[in-house]
Scaffold this active site. Structure first.
Site, PDB file in Angstrom:
ATOM      1  N   GLU A  38       3.989  -5.674  -6.637  1.00 41.57           N
ATOM      2  CA  GLU A  38       4.963  -4.659  -7.000  1.00 41.57           C
ATOM      3  C   GLU A  38       4.329  -3.505  -7.750  1.00 41.57           C
ATOM      4  OE1 GLU A  38       8.483  -5.859  -5.397  1.00 41.57           O
ATOM      5  OE2 GLU A  38       7.256  -7.291  -6.498  1.00 41.57           O
ATOM      6  N   THR A  39       4.776  -2.299  -7.423  1.00 38.22           N
ATOM      7  CA  THR A  39       4.528  -1.112  -8.232  1.00 38.22           C
ATOM      8  C   THR A  39       5.887  -0.533  -8.596  1.00 38.22           C
ATOM      9  OG1 THR A  39       2.373  -0.621  -7.230  1.00 38.22           O
ATOM     10  CG2 THR A  39       3.521   1.202  -8.304  1.00 38.22           C
TER      11      THR A  39
END
Length: 257
Positions: free
Chosen positions: A44-45
């Site tokens: 995830e970003t």
């Protein structure tokens, strides 16, 4: 563009789940956010922009944007509390899953999330063939939850990742009662370009209600048994789940964009 890399659901680096967090003044093009996400190549970003009295928060996996993510929310809150909102006791994130209410609780960050439903579905032969062991129960919401009796099965599981993509659910969680914890779990998300996620807050919005009901407990001490590993406490509050976790800062950098 400033970017922070945070290990979530742990109090030391190289453990928990990595997330990149970008704190922005305005939204870039979605294509740029996807390029940054793929370049980071974490599960995830997170991207966040101040909006009114809170922050708009969006989460991207290498496979695209998703509607809820626990560890990247924890990472984003940790960054904001540490660098932008040091005097604040709480932060509200506006997200695709509604408003998420985040607060400090002693040394923990507490995140108020919507609980998933545990809709039981039949156990299928395909589940056993894909994961190498037959679950005792199966439940479906956004993700598929498979319940086992022995934590050794969960810890030692070697799924067929190609076949995993053929099962229902955006991701597949496996869980069992733990010897040191109330429950242990692992989470696989090949449909999102992530074979195994190290520590997953959002899926505990499904795991925690299951174990709370089964064990007759309101607070669940949960451990995600990936190679990196991570611990969280989950409090069931009606249709909400409060996830409590810690985070550790790995790096701060400037993206040359």
């Amino acid at each position: 563009m400033k970017q922070y890399i945070v290990d979530a659901f742990t109090d030391r680096v190289f453990h928990g789940n990595q997330a990149a967090v970008c704190v922005l003044e305005e939204w870039p093009e979605e294509s740029l956010m996807m390029e940054i996400t793929r370049e980071n190549n974490f599960s995830e970003t997170a991207f966040t922009v101040k909006e009114g009295n809170g922050y708009r928060l969006r989460w991207f996996t290498p496979g695209g944007e998703i509607d809820l993510c626990g560890h990247a929310t924890l990472a984003a809150a940790f960054v904001l509390f540490s660098f932008y909102e040091s005097e604040a006791e709480s932060i509200t994130f506006h997200t695709m899953s509604g408003d998420l209410f985040i607060g400090r609780r002693d040394e923990f960050i507490a995140m108020d999330f919507p609980a998933y439903c545990c809709r039981e579905i039949p156990v299928a032969d395909q589940m056993e063939a894909t994961l190498g062991a037959r679950p005792r129960e199966a439940y479906l919401d956004r993700d598929l939850l498979l319940v086992y009796d022995d934590e050794a099965i969960v810890r030692g599981m070697k799924p067929d990742f190609e076949k995993l993509g053929q099962l229902d659910g955006l991701g597949i969680a496996v869980t069992a009662p733990g010897s040191e914890y109330d429950c242990v779990s692992r989470f696989f998300a090949p449909k999102l370009g992530v074979d195994e996620d190290p520590v997953t807050g959002s899926v505990h919005c499904m795991i925690a209600p299951y174990w709370a009901n089964r064990l007759g407990k309101r607070v669940i001490n949960a451990y995600q048994a990936s190679a990196r590993g991570g611990q969280m406490f989950c409090e069931l509050q009606g249709s909400r789940v409060v996830l409590l976790g810690k985070a550790a800062l790995f790096s701060v950098c400037e993206l040359m964009l």
